[in-house]
Enzyme design. Structure first.
Site, PDB file in Angstrom:
ATOM      1  N   VAL A 184       0.894  -1.196   0.059  1.00 43.80           N
ATOM      2  CA  VAL A 184      -0.072   0.043   0.069  1.00 43.80           C
ATOM      3  C   VAL A 184       0.749   1.302   0.029  1.00 43.80           C
ATOM      4  CG1 VAL A 184      -1.806   1.411   1.263  1.00 43.80           C
ATOM      5  CG2 VAL A 184      -2.064  -1.079   0.994  1.00 43.80           C
ATOM      6  N   ASP A 185       1.853   1.212   0.708  1.00 41.70           N
ATOM      7  CA  ASP A 185       2.881   2.379   0.679  1.00 41.70           C
ATOM      8  C   ASP A 185       3.412   2.484  -0.663  1.00 41.70           C
ATOM      9  OD1 ASP A 185       3.110   3.374   3.348  1.00 41.70           O
ATOM     10  OD2 ASP A 185       4.603   2.235   4.032  1.00 41.70           O
ATOM     11  N   MET A 186       3.688   1.289  -1.302  1.00 37.81           N
ATOM     12  CA  MET A 186       4.393   1.678  -2.502  1.00 37.81           C
ATOM     13  C   MET A 186       3.424   2.029  -3.767  1.00 37.81           C
ATOM     14  SD  MET A 186       7.823   0.859  -1.817  1.00 37.81           S
ATOM     15  CE  MET A 186       8.372   0.829  -3.483  1.00 37.81           C
TER      16      MET A 186
END
Length: 425
Positions: A184-186
């Site tokens: 999700v961060d990426m």
């Protein structure tokens, strides 16, 4: 003793090749994963990215413990390539003056502080836009900058859990599983980069910048994809299915006599080719239990057991050869070590080593983006904490040595001596 991978030196890009983002100045207030992933992509394609860090330890990922080389962590090195790093203590008024001066010259600002932090220091969009109306200002957060949850901190696995995304991962008879890498961060970092580039295109037409926003929770919801859409249409809550979407018996992991493989025969055409040309079982096409997709799904455990027994009867390489000949979607189930040393990766020149001021050289994973006319810049390793302070203040802001010395004396760069916070190199 663990043998480290042997990495080649990187082949330089062609002389004189232009870059996609040449002349773009990005002031990067981000840390951890999503923000640095965004700004690294901008830096990879020619933007001048100035990463501003707290002199007291800097970006949190500098202390991550996956692995380290030359005093720098794998996490920090993987997310901060091609940036120039300076250290500013925002609790010091002189440091805030430097930050505002940089923003006034910037094309793009990216920040992912907790809600209210940039406003507290007078660095939020409303405070800085009047003096730089062409500025594209990107805010990355967990739950957005407005609403009841704007001040709530959040992290990748939390938004995986809260959005329903995590509920789709794992096996039906076990607990939900977060993805290993912070997906999700990426993905949020990629989305932020897309938003910034769209805002820059809009600026060319409209003559002014804007604020853009990306939130982890929004990204996680969007990544439920067609499973989320299916719920909205049917009202049926999707569950976990392990390695076989919808329980398909011809999609997932099987084991040959000496190792695993992954097949993806997701339609009738591929199924028929698998059972006739590879498994030599044409009866699995004519048998009423397996003749159609719906009947195969209804009898999936029976069919899976039959296929598993056949695969277990021969060696992995024999099956791989047969399936490749029949053009069946199949792959080896590899570890990271095996994947990084596989010809599919090595033939793409994805991995190399690049110089580093304390380690001598560090590993480098290339950007996945390829552009024929404006390829990525030659990679420069992530900066040491405050490494380019003197250089940025001189070249970007035009400060002379006396003014830099005065800022150091005032504590703008933290307690460390300026000589440890940058050189003219």
């Amino acid at each position: 003793m663990i043998a480290k991978p042997d990495l080649p030196e990187r082949t330089p890009r062609g002389k004189g090749e232009p870059t996609a983002l040449d002349g773009l100045l990005v002031i990067d207030f981000t840390r951890v994963v999503a923000g640095p992933a965004c700004t690294q992509t901008l830096a990879d394609f020619g933007a001048e990215v100035v990463k501003i860090e707290n002199p007291d330890g800097g970006d949190d990922t500098r202390a991550y413990e996956h692995a380290e080389i030359g005093g720098e962590s794998a996490a920090f090195l993987s997310l901060n390539r091609n940036k120039r790093g300076i250290a500013l203590d925002f609790n010091n008024p002189a440091a805030l003056e430097v930050a505002r001066a940089l923003i006034a010259k910037a094309d793009v600002v990216v920040e992912n502080f907790s809600g209210g932090v940039m406003k507290k220091f007078g660095l939020d969009y409303a405070s800085v836009a009047p003096t730089n109306p062409r500025l594209v200002y990107c805010s990355i957060s967990a739950y957005g900058r407005k609403g009841a949850f704007a001040l709530r901190p959040g992290f990748d696995p939390i938004t995986q859990a809260e959005s329903g995304f995590m509920s789709l991962n794992g096996f039906p008879d076990a607990e939900p599983v977060r993805t290993g890498p912070p997906i999700v961060d990426m993905a949020t970092g990629m989305s932020a980069c897309n938003a910034i580039l769209m805002a820059l295109l809009a600026r060319e037409r409209l003559g002014r910048g804007q604020q853009v926003e990306v939130a982890l929770i929004d990204t996680a919801v969007s990544m439920t994809g067609f499973y989320g859409m299916a719920y909205l249409i049917s009202g049926n809550n999707p569950g976990r299915f392990g390695n076989s979407p919808n329980g398909s018996p011809t999609v997932g992991v099987y084991r040959a006599s000496d190792g695993p493989l992954y097949i993806a025969c997701a339609n009738d055409r591929l199924y028929r080719r698998l059972v006739t040309e590879v498994l030599d079982r044409p009866d699995l096409v004519t048998d009423p239990d397996f003749a159609h997709r719906k009947t195969r799904t209804a009898n999936k455990e029976k069919l899976r057991a039959i296929i598993a027994g056949i695969f277990a009867s021969d060696r992995l390489e024999n099956w791989m050869a047969k399936m490749k000949k029949a053009n069946i979607p199949v792959g080896y189930l590899r570890t990271v070590e095996e994947g990084f040393n596989a010809p599919e990766v090595r033939d793409r020149d994805r991995l190399s080593r690049i110089p580093h001021p304390t380690a001598g050289s560090v590993p480098n994973i290339e950007t996945p983006l390829g552009m024929s006319l404006t390829p990525a810049v030659d990679p420069v390793a992530a900066p040491l904490l405050g490494q380019h302070t003197r250089e940025v203040l001189r070249k970007t802001l035009g400060y002379d040595d006396r003014r830099i010395a005065d800022l150091a004396q005032a504590g703008a760069f933290g307690k460390a001596n300026l000589s440890a916070q940058g050189t003219d190199e």
